[in-house]
Write an enzyme that holds these catalytic residues in place. Structure first.
Site, PDB file in Angstrom:
ATOM      1  N   ARG A 172       0.818  -1.228   0.000  1.00  5.40           N
ATOM      2  CA  ARG A 172       0.000   0.000   0.000  1.00  5.40           C
ATOM      3  C   ARG A 172       0.850   1.275   0.000  1.00  5.40           C
ATOM      4  O   ARG A 172       0.497   2.272   0.628  1.00  5.40           O
ATOM      5  CB  ARG A 172      -0.974   0.004   1.184  1.00  5.40           C
ATOM      6  CG  ARG A 172      -1.910  -1.205   1.220  1.00  5.40           C
ATOM      7  CD  ARG A 172      -2.821  -1.264   0.003  1.00  5.40           C
ATOM      8  NE  ARG A 172      -3.634  -2.459   0.028  1.00  5.40           N
ATOM      9  CZ  ARG A 172      -3.331  -3.611  -0.589  1.00  5.40           C
ATOM     10  NH1 ARG A 172      -2.207  -3.710  -1.302  1.00  5.40           N
ATOM     11  NH2 ARG A 172      -4.135  -4.653  -0.528  1.00  5.40           N
ATOM     12  N   SER A 222     -11.704  -1.953   1.981  1.00  7.38           N
ATOM     13  CA  SER A 222     -11.093  -2.301   3.268  1.00  7.38           C
ATOM     14  C   SER A 222     -10.730  -1.026   4.021  1.00  7.38           C
ATOM     15  O   SER A 222      -9.979  -0.196   3.514  1.00  7.38           O
ATOM     16  CB  SER A 222      -9.826  -3.131   3.055  1.00  7.38           C
ATOM     17  OG  SER A 222     -10.138  -4.351   2.428  1.00  7.38           O
ATOM     18  N   GLU A 292      -6.490   2.198   5.996  1.00 11.21           N
ATOM     19  CA  GLU A 292      -6.116   2.135   4.583  1.00 11.21           C
ATOM     20  C   GLU A 292      -6.851   3.226   3.815  1.00 11.21           C
ATOM     21  O   GLU A 292      -6.327   3.800   2.877  1.00 11.21           O
ATOM     22  CB  GLU A 292      -6.477   0.756   4.006  1.00 11.21           C
ATOM     23  CG  GLU A 292      -6.091   0.588   2.558  1.00 11.21           C
ATOM     24  CD  GLU A 292      -6.199  -0.849   2.085  1.00 11.21           C
ATOM     25  OE1 GLU A 292      -6.788  -1.069   1.007  1.00 11.21           O
ATOM     26  OE2 GLU A 292      -5.687  -1.748   2.773  1.00 11.21           O
TER      27      GLU A 292
END
Length: 299
Positions: A172, A222, A292
């Site tokens: 990420r 998410s 996230e």
């Protein structure tokens, strides 16, 4: 400045006081002072140059599928790289796509040309620019596995090509936000495959998503990153938080890793729910959950 932007661009593309709830998958967020959807890199350069001249801040967003906009909205100019910058072309085993191209559309193009390797991303509800910025991934695949190179606009408004190595992709993460670059397009390197095998894999992953994820509710995917050695959704479920609500913000009953908008959730409600989940999980398991989803806008 508004007049200057309208004169330099297509007038219909320059909107004032535009609700960001219309441009995010969470369906949450106050208004942007000025909202623009550019057609190409030159228009992006023009917008930024005009905004700089007037000392007005600029926020760049993609498809808005990993974004939570605060209730007071976003000051300055919001540039959304989306449907007006979504061209996709295929040459041999390479796909070149503009930053606004949806990953699902790239997946379809790959399938049509019998190219494998992009199946993991074909169901991610985002655009290529955002996927490169955060090295999006799912089902064992990540963007770093398929990116060959990316064309970016630097903060000095110069167009530059970065190799996959220069992007410094990890979980990420990419160098794009740190360097304040804007993704314009990317070239993906795939492999020849069999149409039926590729299609079957895409169908299989789509079915897994339908079964496990709350796709019938607005969300930003998410909510939390995967903590090392754990799964955020399982930690939240084991903490007994599935179904927990604050206003219309709810921890999904289907998947503990998703916070959903049941109808009219505010950003404040979602942020309270995120903090509650982080607090309970840390108290029970000693694990810190990091978000996230990206939160932007005026406090």
């Amino acid at each position: 400045m508004i007049e200057e932007l309208k004169n330099a661009l297509t007038q219909q593309n320059v909107l004032q006081y535009e609700s960001m709830a219309k441009h995010t998958s969470f369906r949450i967020g106050g208004a942007a002072d000025i909202y623009i959807s550019p057609h190409n890199g030159e228009e992006i350069k023009t917008i930024i140059a005009i905004a700089k001249k007037h000392n007005i801040p600029v926020t760049i967003i993609g498809n808005g599928s990993n974004l939570l906009v605060r209730d007071k909205g976003i000051r300055g100019v919001v540039i959304q790289i989306g449907k007006d910058m979504n061209h996709i072309s295929v040459e041999g085993q390479k796909i070149k796509a503009e930053a606004g191209a949806l990953l699902s559309a790239i997946g379809t193009a790959a399938l049509q040309h019998h190219l494998k390797g992009f199946e993991f991303a074909s169901g991610i509800p985002g655009s290529l620019g955002g996927a490169v910025c955060m090295n999006a991934g799912a089902y064992g695949g990540e963007m770093k596995d398929v990116i060959l190179e990316t064309e970016v606009l630097t903060k000095e408004l110069e167009v530059k090509t970065l190799s996959v190595k220069e992007l410094d992709l990890s979980y990420r993460h990419s160098i794009i936000p740190e360097k304040e670059c804007i993704v314009l397009n990317a070239v993906l390197q795939l492999e020849k495959g069999e149409y039926d095998v590729i299609q079957n894999r895409m169908t299989e992953l789509a079915e897994q998503r339908r079964q496990k994820q709350p796709l019938n509710f607005a969300s930003a995917g998410s909510t939390f990153k995967r903590p090392e050695g754990y799964f955020a959704g399982k930690l939240i479920s084991d903490a007994g938080l599935k179904g927990y609500c604050i206003g219309d913000a709810q921890v999904s009953e289907k998947h503990g890793g998703f916070i959903i908008n049941k109808g009219n959730a505010t950003c404040a409600e979602v942020l309270k729910l995120i903090k509650h989940c982080q607090k309970v999980v840390f108290e029970k398991f000693g694990v810190s959950l990091e978000t996230e989803v990206k939160v932007i806008g005026e406090e």
